[in-house]
Design a protein around this motif. Structure first.
Motif, short mmCIF file in Angstrom:
data_model
loop_
_atom_site.label_atom_id
_atom_site.label_comp_id
_atom_site.label_asym_id
_atom_site.label_seq_id
_atom_site.Cartn_x
_atom_site.Cartn_y
_atom_site.Cartn_z
N TYR A 23 0.94 -1.30 -0.07
CA TYR A 23 -0.09 -0.10 -0.02
C TYR A 23 0.78 1.25 -0.11
N VAL A 24 1.74 1.35 0.75
CA VAL A 24 2.72 2.45 0.98
C VAL A 24 3.48 3.06 -0.21
N HIS A 25 3.95 1.91 -0.79
CA HIS A 25 5.05 2.24 -1.90
C HIS A 25 4.52 2.06 -3.34
N PHE A 26 3.07 1.98 -3.34
CA PHE A 26 2.31 1.51 -4.65
C PHE A 26 2.85 1.78 -5.80
N PRO A 27 2.91 3.09 -6.35
CA PRO A 27 3.62 2.81 -7.91
C PRO A 27 5.09 2.73 -7.79
N PHE A 28 5.53 1.50 -7.91
CA PHE A 28 6.88 1.05 -7.57
C PHE A 28 7.78 1.69 -8.65
N GLY A 29 8.80 2.08 -8.21
CA GLY A 29 9.91 2.57 -9.13
C GLY A 29 9.68 4.13 -9.36
N THR B 49 2.69 -18.89 -16.00
CA THR B 49 3.38 -18.31 -17.34
C THR B 49 2.33 -17.34 -18.01
N VAL B 50 1.08 -17.53 -17.98
CA VAL B 50 0.05 -16.40 -18.57
C VAL B 50 0.11 -15.26 -17.90
N VAL B 51 0.20 -15.19 -16.57
CA VAL B 51 -0.03 -13.89 -15.74
C VAL B 51 1.37 -13.06 -16.04
N LEU B 52 2.73 -13.80 -16.15
CA LEU B 52 3.79 -13.18 -16.75
C LEU B 52 3.66 -12.42 -18.04
N VAL B 53 3.08 -13.11 -18.98
CA VAL B 53 2.82 -12.58 -20.51
C VAL B 53 1.92 -11.30 -20.10
N VAL B 54 1.02 -11.44 -19.67
CA VAL B 54 -0.10 -10.38 -19.40
C VAL B 54 0.57 -9.31 -18.64
N LEU B 55 1.44 -9.44 -17.65
CA LEU B 55 2.26 -8.28 -17.03
C LEU B 55 3.04 -7.78 -18.07
N ALA B 56 3.64 -8.21 -18.93
CA ALA B 56 4.67 -7.79 -19.82
C ALA B 56 3.76 -6.91 -20.84
N LEU B 57 2.36 -7.21 -21.07
CA LEU B 57 1.76 -6.54 -21.81
C LEU B 57 1.21 -5.20 -21.04
N PHE B 58 1.08 -5.39 -19.72
CA PHE B 58 0.57 -4.13 -18.88
C PHE B 58 1.61 -3.14 -18.91
N PHE B 59 2.87 -3.80 -18.48
CA PHE B 59 3.95 -2.78 -18.57
C PHE B 59 4.54 -2.26 -19.77
N ASP B 60 4.18 -2.82 -21.06
CA ASP B 60 4.53 -2.32 -22.49
C ASP B 60 6.07 -2.74 -22.47
N ARG B 61 6.70 -3.91 -21.74
CA ARG B 61 7.85 -4.11 -21.93
C ARG B 61 8.17 -5.57 -22.69
N GLN B 62 8.91 -5.60 -23.94
CA GLN B 62 9.07 -6.90 -24.73
C GLN B 62 9.97 -7.71 -23.73
N ILE B 63 10.88 -7.31 -23.17
CA ILE B 63 11.89 -8.12 -22.42
C ILE B 63 11.33 -8.86 -21.39
N TYR B 64 10.24 -8.51 -20.81
CA TYR B 64 9.80 -9.04 -19.98
C TYR B 64 9.21 -10.59 -20.33
N LEU B 65 9.17 -10.79 -21.43
CA LEU B 65 8.43 -12.02 -22.00
C LEU B 65 9.72 -13.31 -21.87
N ASP B 66 11.04 -12.73 -21.69
CA ASP B 66 12.04 -14.16 -21.35
C ASP B 66 11.63 -14.91 -20.15
N LEU C 48 8.43 -9.20 -10.71
CA LEU C 48 8.23 -8.56 -12.04
C LEU C 48 7.30 -7.58 -11.73
N ILE C 49 6.32 -7.60 -10.88
CA ILE C 49 5.51 -6.30 -10.31
C ILE C 49 6.41 -5.13 -9.95
#
Lengths: 227, 90, 84, 111
Positions: A23-29, B49-66, C48-49
């Motif tokens: 909660y505190v650190h949320f938008p990470f980075g 595996t699916v969640v990692l791919v979808v997170l790559a889509l959310f952050f819009d970074r291709q390198i996360y697919l590795d 990753l998050i």
């Protein structure tokens, strides 16, 4: 019973800390960097030429630590080998792996080795590096151990690869001492960022570490399997 | 063009996947025999595996697919190892 | 997007906590090994998050098979059930 | 924009399949039914979701297809190994099961 209760309470407390942290650190980075981290992020690419700044920190700015880590891993593997040296497994009746497992793992094994090589060669461009690549290669060997009828890599070759890679690592460090000012200095040309042939000695060190960690981990698994 | 998350579809998708994770976790917790829990672990690796791919889509970074590629190649090793242990052939 | 990622992070931290509780409460060491495999999966998503793909790829490579294998070999040599 | 809509449709289909797979994992009566419902459906759901991501970002399509191929190769192997291990370690079939081909096969081989 009381020990289990204490463990449960500790894990619930850690969970509470995790929740409050999220909660505190949320938008990470998003926070501004301070101190030495800011220096690395601003000048890392200019000074060392690697797009992935983590790798230039691991192998160059903090290169001596990495040499120590590799030594610790080597000591762990040696100690395990010494403990398990006298034990010999008695022959027992084991169910054999099926045709499906054998065929799939036989065809997947070269792809796993190729993928591990991709990770350590592209260590300065994409996430990854020598340590994950070595572990990926060792997991490929483990896959072959559990799903093939008879697959035994040569123990002599594994230890020879490992010793040779360790020696090469020290030689690269001494080259920096001879040609530039310090141990493990970046003596090769930096090149253009975002190319495969760039970032000086980072790819060389990562290839060495990949071979070393891969052969070490495979040796540990082989000792555990045969003892 | 970066992936702008708008509309209901992405929220519905993430909710469905989270429900899947929770149900698999319940089976991992209560499963009467060991193979039940191994099946739940298998499902969780694929969902991861699916969640990692979808997170790559959310952050819009291709390198996360590795990272997802590592799980796609290697995650079945643990399940096969535990299965071989259960049938006594490790 | 921020609220979505926050929702995922909170849901996955529930999974982490329940995983540790499963490990602590089980007397069967095989279940403990399964729980640690699940925890390493979720930890990789968390890294990753937190936008640390290097740590995430290392956690993925180690947790995907190597720790399970080493723990299974060790368990085969010692014994499966924890006696009180 | 069209790619975005098609990709979203694939994502939603994948999410529904993942949800149904875990529901089957929770509701089915014994190990063999659980394994049979969940591993197949979750493979389809994962492949559909990853294809949706690849359609939304056409530049990622090659890597997404690679991930899909690896999932397609490896998931059936783990399901096969679990089923065999469950039978060998002595898990009983559900009382409503009507046939047991693997047991008949083992009996034939022993005679």
């Amino acid at each position: 019973m009381i020990r289990r209760l204490i463990a449960l309470l500790v894990s619930l407390y850690l969970g509470y800390i995790l929740y409050s942290f999220v909660y505190v650190h949320f938008p990470f980075g998003e926070r501004p960097l301070r101190g030495v981290a800011a220096h690395y992020v601003e000048n890392g690419i200019k000074e060392e030429g690697a797009t992935n700044i983590v790798t230039s920190i691991v192998t160059l700015y903090r290169g001596f630590d990495t040499l120590g880590e590799v030594t610790v891993l080597f000591l762990a593997a040696t100690g395990l080998g010494l403990i398990l040296a006298g034990m010999k497994r008695e022959e027992e009746e084991k169910p054999e792996p099926t045709l499906i497992m054998e065929t799939v793992t036989k065809h997947l094994f070269p792809l796993v080795l190729l993928f591990g090589s991709y990770i350590f060669i592209h260590g300065h461009l994409t996430p990854g590096g020598g340590f994950p690549a070595g572990v990926v290669i060792a997991t490929g060997y483990f896959m072959m151990f559990i799903a093939q009828r008879s697959f035994t890599p040569s123990e002599y070759l594994l230890s020879a690869t490992e010793s040779f890679a360790g020696t090469l690592y020290v030689i690269v460090g001494l080259l920096g001492l001879a040609l530039a000012f310090s141990f493990l200095d970046n003596v090769m040309p930096l090149g253009i960022p975002n190319r495969v042939f760039s970032a000086g000695i980072i790819p060389v060190i990562y290839i060495i570490i990949g071979f070393k960690v891969g052969s070490e981990m495979t040796g540990i698994l082989l000792h555990l399997k045969e003892a | 063009m970066p992936y702008e998350i708008h509309g209901l579809s992405v929220y519905i998708y993430v909710g469905l996947v989270m429900l899947g994770v929770i149900f698999s976790l319940i089976r991992l917790a209560i499963g009467p025999t060991a193979p039940d829990r191994v099946v739940a672990t298998d499902i969780l690796t694929t969902i991861t595996t699916v969640v990692l791919v979808v997170l790559a889509l959310f952050f819009d970074r291709q390198i996360y697919l590795d990272v997802a590629l590592v799980y796609a190649v290697l995650a079945f090793t643990a399940v096969v190892a535990i299965a071989r242990f259960l049938e006594g052939g490790l | 997007m921020n609220s979505l990622i926050l929702f995922m992070a909170l849901g996955l931290s529930v999974v982490l906590i329940v995983g540790t509780i499963i490990i602590y409460l089980s007397k069967d060491l095989l279940v403990a090994i399964l729980g640690s495999a699940v925890i390493s999966l979720i930890a990789s998503i968390f890294f990753l998050i937190l936008q640390a793909p290097d740590v995430a790829i290392t956690e993925a490579a180690i947790g995907a098979g190597l720790t399970t294998g080493i723990l299974l070999y060790a368990m085969k040599k010692t014994g499966r059930y924890e006696d009180d | 924009m069209v790619g975005r809509i098609i990709g979203d449709i694939f994502l939603i289909i994948g999410g529904i399949f993942i949800f149904l797979a875990s529901l089957g994992l929770l509701r089915m009566p014994d190990v063999y039914n659980r394994m049979q419902t969940s591993t197949k459906a979750v493979t389809l759901g994962a492949m559909s979701s990853i294809l949706g991501v690849g359609i939304i970002h056409p530049a990622w399509l090659l890597k997404c297809i690679l991930i899909m191929l690896f999932i397609l190769f490896t998931n059936p192997v783990s399901a096969h190994a679990i089923g065999r291990a469950a039978y060998k370690s002595g898990v009983k079939l559900w009382k409503g099961s009507v046939c047991d081909k693997y047991g008949e096969h083992l009996e034939d081989k022993n005679e």
